[in-house]
Design an enzyme around this catalytic site. Structure first.
Site, PDB file in Angstrom:
ATOM      1  NE  ARG A  36      -4.254  -1.685   1.570  1.00  0.00           N
ATOM      2  CZ  ARG A  36      -5.450  -1.674   2.077  1.00  0.00           C
ATOM      3  NH1 ARG A  36      -5.892  -0.594   2.663  1.00  0.00           N
ATOM      4  NH2 ARG A  36      -6.222  -2.733   1.988  1.00  0.00           N
ATOM      5  NE  ARG A  40      -7.634   5.436   3.018  1.00  0.00           N
ATOM      6  CZ  ARG A  40      -8.419   4.669   3.746  1.00  0.00           C
ATOM      7  NH1 ARG A  40      -9.581   5.115   4.137  1.00  0.00           N
ATOM      8  NH2 ARG A  40      -8.031   3.460   4.094  1.00  0.00           N
ATOM      9  NE  ARG A  49     -10.373   7.572  -2.420  1.00  0.00           N
ATOM     10  CZ  ARG A  49     -11.656   7.783  -2.239  1.00  0.00           C
ATOM     11  NH1 ARG A  49     -12.357   8.458  -3.120  1.00  0.00           N
ATOM     12  NH2 ARG A  49     -12.252   7.330  -1.160  1.00  0.00           N
ATOM     13  CG  ASP A  85      -9.452  -2.898  -3.670  1.00  0.00           C
ATOM     14  OD1 ASP A  85      -8.773  -2.351  -2.791  1.00  0.00           O
ATOM     15  OD2 ASP A  85     -10.286  -3.796  -3.430  1.00  0.00           O
ATOM     16  CE1 TYR A 161     -12.940  -7.675   2.293  1.00  0.00           C
ATOM     17  CE2 TYR A 161     -11.130  -8.883   1.282  1.00  0.00           C
ATOM     18  CZ  TYR A 161     -11.594  -7.910   2.155  1.00  0.00           C
ATOM     19  OH  TYR A 161     -10.696  -7.171   2.874  1.00  0.00           O
TER      20      TYR A 161
HETATM   21  O1  CP3 Z   1       0.127   0.878  -3.504  1.00  0.00           O
HETATM   22  C1  CP3 Z   1      -0.732   0.046  -3.147  1.00  0.00           C
HETATM   23  O2  CP3 Z   1      -0.387  -1.024  -2.614  1.00  0.00           O
HETATM   24  C2  CP3 Z   1      -2.170   0.402  -3.305  1.00  0.00           C
HETATM   25  C3  CP3 Z   1      -2.946  -0.465  -4.216  1.00  0.00           C
HETATM   26  C4  CP3 Z   1      -3.897  -1.374  -3.456  1.00  0.00           C
HETATM   27  C5  CP3 Z   1      -5.206  -1.011  -2.996  1.00  0.00           C
HETATM   28  N1  CP3 Z   1      -5.791  -2.138  -2.508  1.00  0.00           N
HETATM   29  C6  CP3 Z   1      -5.836   0.316  -3.088  1.00  0.00           C
HETATM   30  C7  CP3 Z   1      -6.779   0.699  -2.017  1.00  0.00           C
HETATM   31  C8  CP3 Z   1      -3.701  -2.719  -3.168  1.00  0.00           C
HETATM   32  C9  CP3 Z   1      -2.456  -3.555  -3.399  1.00  0.00           C
HETATM   33  C10 CP3 Z   1      -4.919  -3.182  -2.562  1.00  0.00           C
HETATM   34  C11 CP3 Z   1      -5.127  -4.592  -2.195  1.00  0.00           C
HETATM   35  C12 CP3 Z   1      -6.192  -4.896  -1.249  1.00  0.00           C
HETATM   36  N2  CP3 Z   1      -7.470  -4.438  -1.249  1.00  0.00           N
HETATM   37  C13 CP3 Z   1      -6.088  -5.851  -0.230  1.00  0.00           C
HETATM   38  C14 CP3 Z   1      -4.868  -6.703   0.024  1.00  0.00           C
HETATM   39  C15 CP3 Z   1      -3.855  -5.934   0.745  1.00  0.00           C
HETATM   40  C16 CP3 Z   1      -4.011  -6.004   2.215  1.00  0.00           C
HETATM   41  O3  CP3 Z   1      -4.058  -4.919   2.809  1.00  0.00           O
HETATM   42  O4  CP3 Z   1      -4.044  -7.110   2.770  1.00  0.00           O
HETATM   43  C17 CP3 Z   1      -7.301  -5.915   0.445  1.00  0.00           C
HETATM   44  C18 CP3 Z   1      -7.628  -6.779   1.630  1.00  0.00           C
HETATM   45  C19 CP3 Z   1      -8.180  -5.025  -0.215  1.00  0.00           C
HETATM   46  C20 CP3 Z   1      -9.604  -4.760   0.103  1.00  0.00           C
HETATM   47  C21 CP3 Z   1      -9.774  -3.391   0.560  1.00  0.00           C
HETATM   48  N3  CP3 Z   1      -9.646  -2.274  -0.234  1.00  0.00           N
HETATM   49  C22 CP3 Z   1     -10.105  -2.944   1.871  1.00  0.00           C
HETATM   50  C23 CP3 Z   1     -10.295  -3.861   3.061  1.00  0.00           C
HETATM   51  C24 CP3 Z   1     -10.192  -1.549   1.816  1.00  0.00           C
HETATM   52  C25 CP3 Z   1     -10.633  -0.613   2.899  1.00  0.00           C
HETATM   53  C26 CP3 Z   1      -9.495  -0.290   3.778  1.00  0.00           C
HETATM   54  C27 CP3 Z   1      -9.683   1.037   4.416  1.00  0.00           C
HETATM   55  O5  CP3 Z   1      -8.785   1.350   5.220  1.00  0.00           O
HETATM   56  O6  CP3 Z   1     -10.656   1.751   4.165  1.00  0.00           O
HETATM   57  C28 CP3 Z   1      -9.862  -1.147   0.517  1.00  0.00           C
HETATM   58  C29 CP3 Z   1      -9.791   0.245   0.009  1.00  0.00           C
HETATM   59  C30 CP3 Z   1      -8.526   0.673  -0.628  1.00  0.00           C
HETATM   60  N4  CP3 Z   1      -7.872  -0.011  -1.617  1.00  0.00           N
HETATM   61  C31 CP3 Z   1      -7.827   1.896  -0.388  1.00  0.00           C
HETATM   62  C32 CP3 Z   1      -6.734   1.912  -1.259  1.00  0.00           C
HETATM   63  C33 CP3 Z   1      -5.716   3.007  -1.411  1.00  0.00           C
HETATM   64  C34 CP3 Z   1      -8.204   2.975   0.627  1.00  0.00           C
HETATM   65  C35 CP3 Z   1      -9.527   3.548   0.352  1.00  0.00           C
HETATM   66  C36 CP3 Z   1      -9.642   4.783  -0.486  1.00  0.00           C
HETATM   67  O7  CP3 Z   1      -8.716   5.325  -1.117  1.00  0.00           O
HETATM   68  O8  CP3 Z   1     -10.778   5.257  -0.490  1.00  0.00           O
END
Ligand code: CP3
Length: 358
Positions: A36, A40, A49, A85, A161
């Protein structure tokens, strides 16, 4: 000490340093990137965003590429993970979802029966081509200088999920299907393997050098249940991606008891969380695999001297053995000071591979 003295000119590109480490070949210094790394915590991402939802960014290759490139360049890491994602493949399979502020992902009609599973589509993976287009743009930008990481979720984590409808504490619905409806469970995992294999192929053909498979929630399984219900599908996916000619990083959280079995998927690199010292984790994984990790992401909130101590601890634990990629044990969280992330990159670069063996 002046920076030039502390950090001599690097001799190989980030891409080859990262790829060589994935394959356990010697490198000039330990490669580094962050789970990640675009997110944010970073001002530039928050700006984008303000004008677009997360899914909009993913679906517009120029935006996804920009976010990916900006983060990698700002941090000075060796590899860029494509901005996407885990849940994107759900949509072409027929499950709509959204990200609700503060609640994470919500799947509108979660899977509960074998009929729900049978209705899932596997023939529309082409709709995910926007991720491949973004990879092409990132590859054109970096021209082989940085490693490019494509990714997807592992079958178990994505299934969780789809069945729970979002994040979960106890995975009750997932495990109910797993234990009680073997046909639904195995059909679901088969469909996921088919979709994820095709999705990874698009990413590799577009220029991904490595694929990371996120089994983020696999730590919810006992070793027996992992063996019986999740391992085979992960293994099939790992092997299918390796057939495409790229190394695979297989990552999970809370996996201390599962590492040996996860390594049996044949993944080139196993991602380690921070709950166990890196050398213990590596021992459990076995010598035939590289490892990635494993700084606690919350250490990034610590004072620099504590942070440095922990970074050096990870490096000492790897002892300069070929096949270590420095990373966190899980993703960077919102609110993390970006300058501390940059400081970690500097610490890893300055430490090289020598100096910290004991
Ligand atoms: O540089 C990077 O690594 C970012 C790219 C990335 C995102 N999601 C963008 C994202 C990657 C590699 C993911 C993978 C992802 N998504 C995982 C596996 C990684 C891990 O953490 O185990 C998982 C479980 C998800 C599912 C997911 N997406 C969740 C549970 C959430 C909410 C988390 C939160 O804190 O709100 C997301 C949202 C998400 N995906 C964000 C980002 C940057 C944050 C939300 C946003 O920008 O609005």
């Amino acid at each position: 000490m002046p920076a030039a003295e502390a950090c001599p000119a690097e001799t190989i590109s980030g891409a080859s340093r990262f790829l060589r480490a994935c394959l356990r070949q010697p490198v000039d210094r330990t490669p580094v990137w962050f789970l990640r790394q675009a997110g944010r915590y970073m001002q530039e991402y928050r700006e984008v965003r303000k004008h677009h939802t997360l899914v909009e960014i993913c679906k517009h290759p120029e935006l996804a590429a920009e976010v990916t490139i900006t983060a990698a360049e700002k941090l000075g890491v060796d590899a860029a993970i494509i901005f996407a994602d885990l849940l994107l493949p759900l949509e072409p399979m027929g499950l709509d979802f959204e990200f609700q502020a503060g609640e994470g992902p919500v799947v509108h009609r979660p899977l509960r029966s074998v009929d729900d599973v049978r209705a899932l589509r596997t023939d529309r993976v082409g709709e995910l081509a926007y991720v491949a287009r973004a990879i092409e743009k990132v590859a054109a930008h970096f021209r082989g200088q940085l490693g490019i990481i494509g990714f997807c979720g592992a079958p178990y984590t994505l299934a969780s999920y789809m069945i729970e409808g979002g994040g979960s504490r106890n995975y009750i619905e997932t495990k109910k299907m797993m234990y009680r409806d073997t046909t639904a469970w195995s059909t679901l995992l088969d469909k996921l393997v088919a979709v994820l294999t095709a999705y990874c192929k698009q990413q590799v053909e577009a220029g991904a050098d490595v694929i990371q498979i996120f089994d983020s929630w696999v730590g919810s399984l006992s070793l027996s249940d992992y063996r019986q219900y999740a391992f085979e599908a992960s293994k099939r996916l790992v092997r299918a991606v390796q057939q495409m000619g790229v190394p695979v990083i297989y990552f999970g959280v809370d996996t201390a008891g599962l590492l040996g079995q996860m390594a049996a998927t044949g993944a080139d690199v196993i991602g380690l969380d921070w709950r166990q010292p890196l050398d213990e984790g590596w021992r459990a994984v076995g010598p035939g695999h590289a490892v990635q990790g494993n700084l606690d992401p919350i250490t990034l909130f610590a004072p620099l001297e504590v942070l440095e101590e922990r970074v050096h601890e990870v490096l000492r634990s790897a002892a300069g053995r070929p096949g270590h990629i420095f990373n966190l044990g899980h993703g960077i969280v919102p609110g993390t000071p970006v300058e501390n992330v940059q400081a970690v990159v500097k610490m890893v670069k300055e430490a090289g591979t020598k100096g910290l063996r004991d």
